[in-house]
Structures are given as structure tokens and as C-alpha cells.
Design a protein around this motif. Sequence first.
Motif, PDB file in Angstrom:
ATOM      1  N   VAL A 179      44.989 -20.813  -4.807  1.00 33.38           N
ATOM      2  CA  VAL A 179      44.050 -20.169  -5.878  1.00 33.38           C
ATOM      3  C   VAL A 179      44.764 -20.469  -7.208  1.00 33.38           C
ATOM      4  O   VAL A 179      45.951 -20.694  -7.168  1.00 33.38           O
ATOM      5  CB  VAL A 179      43.773 -18.733  -5.685  1.00 33.38           C
TER       6      VAL A 179
ATOM      7  N   ARG B  89      44.127 -15.390 -10.360  1.00 35.58           N
ATOM      8  CA  ARG B  89      44.328 -14.071  -9.486  1.00 35.58           C
ATOM      9  C   ARG B  89      43.104 -13.242  -9.811  1.00 35.58           C
ATOM     10  O   ARG B  89      43.540 -11.965 -10.003  1.00 35.58           O
ATOM     11  CB  ARG B  89      45.654 -13.545  -9.695  1.00 35.58           C
TER      12      ARG B  89
ATOM     13  N   ASP C 288      38.465 -14.791  -5.895  1.00 38.11           N
ATOM     14  CA  ASP C 288      39.453 -16.068  -5.691  1.00 38.11           C
ATOM     15  C   ASP C 288      40.122 -15.492  -4.523  1.00 38.11           C
ATOM     16  O   ASP C 288      40.497 -16.335  -3.611  1.00 38.11           O
ATOM     17  CB  ASP C 288      40.035 -16.599  -6.856  1.00 38.11           C
ATOM     18  N   LEU C 289      40.933 -14.291  -4.664  1.00 34.66           N
ATOM     19  CA  LEU C 289      41.862 -13.834  -3.606  1.00 34.66           C
ATOM     20  C   LEU C 289      41.146 -13.700  -2.387  1.00 34.66           C
ATOM     21  O   LEU C 289      41.615 -13.926  -1.337  1.00 34.66           O
ATOM     22  CB  LEU C 289      42.329 -12.514  -4.025  1.00 34.66           C
ATOM     23  N   HIS C 290      39.721 -13.097  -2.325  1.00 29.74           N
ATOM     24  CA  HIS C 290      39.240 -12.841  -1.266  1.00 29.74           C
ATOM     25  C   HIS C 290      38.665 -14.212  -0.458  1.00 29.74           C
ATOM     26  O   HIS C 290      38.640 -14.165   0.665  1.00 29.74           O
ATOM     27  CB  HIS C 290      37.735 -12.160  -1.721  1.00 29.74           C
TER      28      HIS C 290
ATOM     29  N   ALA D 265      40.664 -16.814  -0.647  1.00 26.61           N
ATOM     30  CA  ALA D 265      41.975 -17.410   0.290  1.00 26.61           C
ATOM     31  C   ALA D 265      42.134 -16.313   1.217  1.00 26.61           C
ATOM     32  O   ALA D 265      42.227 -16.881   2.370  1.00 26.61           O
ATOM     33  CB  ALA D 265      43.024 -17.255  -0.616  1.00 26.61           C
ATOM     34  N   ALA D 266      41.847 -15.148   1.341  1.00 23.07           N
ATOM     35  CA  ALA D 266      42.067 -14.109   2.285  1.00 23.07           C
ATOM     36  C   ALA D 266      40.930 -14.437   3.505  1.00 23.07           C
ATOM     37  O   ALA D 266      41.278 -14.254   4.686  1.00 23.07           O
ATOM     38  CB  ALA D 266      41.893 -12.799   2.118  1.00 23.07           C
TER      39      ALA D 266
ATOM     40  N   GLY E  91      48.810 -17.435   1.365  1.00 22.74           N
ATOM     41  CA  GLY E  91      47.916 -17.908   0.001  1.00 22.74           C
ATOM     42  C   GLY E  91      49.118 -18.597  -0.870  1.00 22.74           C
ATOM     43  O   GLY E  91      49.992 -18.071  -0.816  1.00 22.74           O
TER      44      GLY E  91
ATOM     45  N   TYR F 142      49.401 -19.297  -5.070  1.00 23.10           N
ATOM     46  CA  TYR F 142      48.901 -19.413  -6.417  1.00 23.10           C
ATOM     47  C   TYR F 142      49.649 -20.472  -7.316  1.00 23.10           C
ATOM     48  O   TYR F 142      50.940 -20.529  -7.151  1.00 23.10           O
ATOM     49  CB  TYR F 142      49.227 -18.167  -7.166  1.00 23.10           C
TER      50      TYR F 142
ATOM     51  N   ALA G  47      40.467  -6.334  -5.495  1.00 19.74           N
ATOM     52  CA  ALA G  47      41.289  -7.304  -4.836  1.00 19.74           C
ATOM     53  C   ALA G  47      41.255  -6.973  -3.366  1.00 19.74           C
ATOM     54  O   ALA G  47      40.666  -5.824  -2.902  1.00 19.74           O
ATOM     55  CB  ALA G  47      42.449  -7.453  -5.445  1.00 19.74           C
TER      56      ALA G  47
ATOM     57  N   LEU H 164      50.593 -13.623  -0.781  1.00 17.06           N
ATOM     58  CA  LEU H 164      50.534 -14.506  -1.955  1.00 17.06           C
ATOM     59  C   LEU H 164      51.903 -15.017  -2.333  1.00 17.06           C
ATOM     60  O   LEU H 164      52.645 -14.154  -2.593  1.00 17.06           O
ATOM     61  CB  LEU H 164      49.839 -14.154  -2.780  1.00 17.06           C
TER      62      LEU H 164
END
Length: 339
Positions: free
Chosen positions: A153, A156, A160-162, A164-165, A171, A173, A225, A233
Amino acid sequence: MDDMMASPAPYTLDRLDCLPAGLIGAKPTDILSIFPNPALITLAGERGPPLWLTTLLHGNETTSFFVLRALAEKYRHRPLPRSLTIFVGNVRATASGVRHLPDQPDFNRIWAAGDTACHHLVQEVVEEARTQCPFASIDIHNNSGNNPHYGCVNVRRPADLHLAAMFASLGVYYRNPSTTQSIAFSQFCPSVTVECGQSGDRAGIARALDLVERVLHLESFPETAPPPGAVRLYRTLGSVLVDPACDFAFGEHGAALNLRPDLEALNFSELDPGTKWATTALSRNPLRVIDEHDHDLTSEFFAHAGEDIRLARSAIPAMITHDLDIIRQDCLCYLMEPL
């Protein structure tokens, strides 16, 4: 007339409103019979805005081709749960099974200002994406080295974090290189790059396809988040480059730079200061570490004493590859720390 002849030939962007039937059962080397040019495919679904899918920016990374093929098979006679726009990138390199051809730039390093034919091509793509206001953007890639599956990503934000998850528990950054597709798209929608292991990795293909399907069925992203532990991350600190004037090899003592032969096995390992990376008979260190602002951080990360090159501080490498061509074209690896 001379100026006209010297100008690079423009890239044609084909526009389609369906996935070609020729994808079903095809191989990556068949790509030019299906997509003779880079293509933008706009598919209507049961809801909008569209998910944006970027494929084949690197011709030797085939997971995205097999995701395309699977989507063509599944949705041949049924509606998509969400509209989908697909960019099919470097088809010429895909036909040859290489990252990019000698007369081409890296297709994932041209998503910022530039005046080449390839820059103009992706500028047209970005302009189209901005008008569509995508629900999310997924760029599918493979690693040339031995790495776990992970998502990258550039912002943050919770969405975007979801993304990746939803792909993996690891993940990254990053903000460098700043010329990638995901950085360009992160300016106007949630964006992720998924690294699906090596080309041909069936688990990577299945995981990428599962992510696309889940986002196609997703109504909205949570506003907060992901919970702790959903994605671990890391932040990239710099990329490790090899001096272009230096010959190098892995475990071969005749080279000016001799990298340790098991270096690839260190991906995503927390390495202590003093960890040996290479030996060299050169009086200077042929490895350089460059951050996102092009600052030279070599002395912060590597100590050169005698013939040994060792880590000067703790770091976590990612995307180490033994492919000499890719190291020359891109970098040896990235150095990270946990966030």
C-alpha cells in the motif's frame, strides 16, 4: 520530417467491452492473438463504481493472466456483481516471457510525468480511471525471488489497509519508487499491489483471484483500520542497487562483487547488524541504498571493512532476487522495518 521520424511510435490502446473468448484455455504466450495491443476492458456489473484491475505490467509475471482467464471462464454467461475495468499492459513482453523488451521502459515505472510513448499510454489510462472514480484498484504482480505473498500500500487509509489484509497477513508500505501504478491510483481511490509469489505459483493465482472476487462482492470498506494482527505492516526504508559498472554473482569468487549464495532465503527475515551480505576486492562498496527522495543511505545500512560487506544496522529485506537481469533493470531488493 527528421523530427517526425525520430519520434517514438505511439502505443495503441484498444478498448473492449467484454473479455475475449480466446482467453479461455489460452497460455500467456498466446497473448498477442488475444490482445495485439495494450487494452482497456470496461465490463458492466450489477453495481458501481467499478473495481479497477491492472494486469501484465511485467511480461514475465503471469499470475494476472491466469486471473483474467479465470474471470473470462466464470463470467462468460453470468453478470459481474460489480462493474470491472481491466488494463492489460505489456503484451509484447508477455509474448516473449520477459519483464520488458530492450526497447521498452519498465511498465511499472512510468505512472508519473514523462514524455515517451509509454508514458502517454498510461496517462490516457489514468485519465480514464479518474473519470470512473474506481471503488478500488488492484495491481497483480509476481516476485522473481522466493518471497511470501504480501500486499503493498502507498497510503495508510483504512480501505487500503483492508485491501492488503484481504490478500495476506503481510503488508508493505512504500513511497519509492514513486512511478508505480498503485501510487498513481492511490491519489483517487483505495489501491493495493499484490505480490503473488513466483510466476506459476498456483496458490498465488488462487489467492489473487479470491481477492478480486471478494472485492467484486464487497458493498463498502470499513471506515476503521483492520484490527491488530490482521496485517503485519512493514515500511520500506530504501532500495539496494548494484553499481552498474560492477560485475557481480552469487557465490562465485571471480566476480568483482560476490553476493552470498543464500541471500534470497533472507526475504522478510529480521537481520541483525553485522550480517554478512557480500565480499568484494574493490576499494569502494558497489552496493548503494537509495531512499524515496533519492538520498544515499548506504553508510547507514552497510559497512565495508576489508573484503566484507555487512549490515551496519538491523533491517528486513524483501524481494531479493537471484535474477541478474532483473537486478540490473530494477534493484537487488528493498530494506524495511516493521511499522
